[in-house]
Design a protein around this motif. Structure first.
Motif, PDB file in Angstrom:
ATOM      1  N   UNK A 197      24.135 -51.917  36.843  1.00 15.85           N
ATOM      2  CA  UNK A 197      25.392 -52.427  37.379  1.00 15.85           C
ATOM      3  C   UNK A 197      25.607 -51.962  38.813  1.00 15.85           C
ATOM      4  N   UNK A 198      25.304 -50.694  39.093  1.00 14.38           N
ATOM      5  CA  UNK A 198      25.498 -50.165  40.441  1.00 14.38           C
ATOM      6  C   UNK A 198      24.555 -50.844  41.436  1.00 14.38           C
ATOM      7  N   UNK A 199      23.299 -51.051  41.044  1.00 16.01           N
ATOM      8  CA  UNK A 199      22.345 -51.721  41.944  1.00 16.01           C
ATOM      9  C   UNK A 199      22.726 -53.183  42.156  1.00 16.01           C
ATOM     10  N   UNK A 200      23.169 -53.848  41.104  1.00 13.48           N
ATOM     11  CA  UNK A 200      23.619 -55.231  41.240  1.00 13.48           C
ATOM     12  C   UNK A 200      24.825 -55.345  42.152  1.00 13.48           C
ATOM     13  N   UNK A 201      25.747 -54.376  42.050  1.00 11.77           N
ATOM     14  CA  UNK A 201      26.918 -54.375  42.927  1.00 11.77           C
ATOM     15  C   UNK A 201      26.504 -54.145  44.375  1.00 11.77           C
ATOM     16  N   UNK A 202      25.521 -53.273  44.588  1.00 10.62           N
ATOM     17  CA  UNK A 202      25.048 -53.014  45.953  1.00 10.62           C
ATOM     18  C   UNK A 202      24.365 -54.248  46.536  1.00 10.62           C
ATOM     19  N   UNK A 203      23.610 -54.957  45.721  1.00  8.12           N
ATOM     20  CA  UNK A 203      22.937 -56.177  46.203  1.00  8.12           C
ATOM     21  C   UNK A 203      23.971 -57.254  46.526  1.00  8.12           C
TER      22      UNK A 203
END
Length: 126
Positions: free
Chosen positions: A86-92
């Motif tokens: 979720x954190x990586x998807x939010x950063x992308x």
């Protein structure tokens, strides 16, 4: 079959017909003499601006949603892989918002899709 095909074909083997010039009798009669090209440019600029703001808004909204999902899953004691996804998807998705703000709307679209796919993968691991 190796090698590069010829780029110029002999005239007797060309597949496209020769271009013909439009004669005045072929053109429609109701066209004005001077078309408003400035209006077309204004319309294109407005569409580009709208696409830019749309990609910025979508990227920011999805980044916020991914951050909220990360916080909610952290409170639930979800596995670390889910939180990371979720954190990586939010950063992308945040990167997609930045790309959209700089006018790279096509790249912003594909980056947004990639961010949502990463977040969906995190949801799958839950």
């Amino acid at each position: 079959m190796s090698g590069r095909p010829d780029s110029d074909l002999p005239p007797d083997t060309q597949t496209t017909p020769e271009p013909t010039e439009d004669t005045p009798e072929d053109l429609p009669e109701d066209l004005p003499d001077d078309l408003p090209e400035a209006e077309d440019e204004d319309l294109l600029l407005e569409q580009a601006r709208r696409a830019r703001w749309g990609s910025v808004g979508t990227g920011a909204l999805l980044a916020l949603a991914g951050t909220a999902a990360t916080a909610l899953r952290a409170a639930d004691a979800a596995p670390a892989l889910v939180l990371a996804a979720y954190a990586c998807g939010a950063a992308v998705c945040a990167l997609a918002a930045v790309l959209g703000a700089r006018g790279r709307t096509r790249r912003a679209l594909w980056t947004t899709v990639a961010g949502v796919m990463v977040m969906a993968l995190g949801d799958h691991f839950d």
